[in-house]
Design an enzyme around this catalytic site. Structure first.
Site, mmCIF file in Angstrom:
data_model
loop_
_atom_site.group_PDB
_atom_site.id
_atom_site.type_symbol
_atom_site.label_atom_id
_atom_site.label_comp_id
_atom_site.label_asym_id
_atom_site.label_seq_id
_atom_site.Cartn_x
_atom_site.Cartn_y
_atom_site.Cartn_z
ATOM 1 N N TYR A 53 6.779 -10.030 6.807
ATOM 2 C CA TYR A 53 6.640 -8.591 7.031
ATOM 3 C C TYR A 53 7.128 -8.260 8.434
ATOM 4 O O TYR A 53 7.098 -9.104 9.331
ATOM 5 C CB TYR A 53 5.176 -8.157 6.929
ATOM 6 C CG TYR A 53 4.659 -7.978 5.529
ATOM 7 C CD1 TYR A 53 4.781 -6.755 4.866
ATOM 8 C CD2 TYR A 53 4.025 -9.022 4.865
ATOM 9 C CE1 TYR A 53 4.289 -6.584 3.583
ATOM 10 C CE2 TYR A 53 3.531 -8.859 3.579
ATOM 11 C CZ TYR A 53 3.661 -7.636 2.946
ATOM 12 O OH TYR A 53 3.173 -7.468 1.678
ATOM 13 N N ASP A 98 0.819 -1.208 0.000
ATOM 14 C CA ASP A 98 0.000 0.000 0.000
ATOM 15 C C ASP A 98 0.854 1.260 0.000
ATOM 16 O O ASP A 98 2.066 1.215 0.223
ATOM 17 C CB ASP A 98 -0.905 0.021 1.235
ATOM 18 C CG ASP A 98 -2.021 -1.005 1.160
ATOM 19 O OD1 ASP A 98 -2.402 -1.375 0.031
ATOM 20 O OD2 ASP A 98 -2.508 -1.424 2.218
#
Length: 244
Positions: free
Chosen positions: A110, A52
């Protein structure tokens, strides 16, 4: 025709995310333009995932097909000579023609950085989430362990997700310290939309005393997004690695 797999590092601050969008600066679009400058080809750069706006990457993977004569090992230096300084091609290898950086991925890692000091950071403002209140780090570590396994992660997925299934397997989740920050690492076979940021927000709530570590299995079982923590901002999130 060759299929080139790139390893990419980028600072997502000045971009509207990975995915190409009309009239907006994106990571994918910027790299495709750089490839066109070098090869003259209009390529479709396939990323392992669509980070994003504001999300960073240490080792994003992406592949493209080319008829160019440029040696594979020369692509990093050549592309970096025309790319802006906040995107770096770290490596390039030739992959099988049927390889896809997105669909061939077996697991991703992540991390989410939380700056937990009283004073607001100036230099880390775009690279970590600022939380000035006291946190129970031991409780946060215990909470991480409850995420490991294969579960329906519907509680940790934004409502606008287009995923066919919300079942994912988390291989590892743990907490450590780096760069004056608390770092939450999560490795899974795939991530739902905002899953990493919602898990990080939920672990933060445990540290703040709003939730207990043993609440995590109940939240997972509920399949109710409102039971989990908030979605933390994108700038603390980093794509660390992709395994094929």
């Amino acid at each position: 025709m060759r299929n080139i797999l790139l390893t990419i590092e980028y600072d997502g601050t000045g971009y509207f995310g990975w995915q190409k969008q009309p009239n907006k600066k994106t990571i994918q679009g910027t790299i495709e333009e750089a490839i066109k400058k070098l090869t003259g080809e209009e390529v479709n750069l396939i990323g392992s995932g669509r980070t994003d706006r504001g999300v960073h990457a240490l080792n994003q993977k992406a592949n493209f097909k080319t008829s160019s004569k440029i040696p594979t090992d020369k692509f990093p230096l050549a592309l970096n000579s025309v790319l802006p300084g906040d995107i770096s091609i770290k490596d390039a290898v030739e992959a099988p023609l049927d390889f896809s950086a997105r669909y061939s991925a077996r697991q991703k890692t992540y991390k989410y950085l939380i700056y937990n000091k009283k004073s607001r950071p100036a230099l880390l403002r775009n690279y970590a989430y600022y939380y000035p209140y006291q946190l129970d780090v031991d409780a946060m570590q215990r909470a991480c362990e409850y995420f490991i396994g294969e579960y329906d992660f519907k509680s940790f997925c934004s409502a606008d997700s287009e995923a066919k299934t919300t079942i994912r397997r988390v291989y590892n989740a743990y907490l450590t310290f780096e760069n004056e920050c608390i770092a939450i690492y999560i490795t899974a076979n795939g991530f739902l939309y905002n899953m990493a940021r919602i898990i990080a927000g939920t672990i933060l709530d445990v540290g703040a005393g709003k939730l207990k570590p043993m609440d995590i299995p109940l939240i997972i079982e509920s399949k109710d997004r409102t039971k989990a923590g908030k979605t933390l901002p994108p700038w603390g999130l980093y794509l660390v690695d992709v395994v094929y």
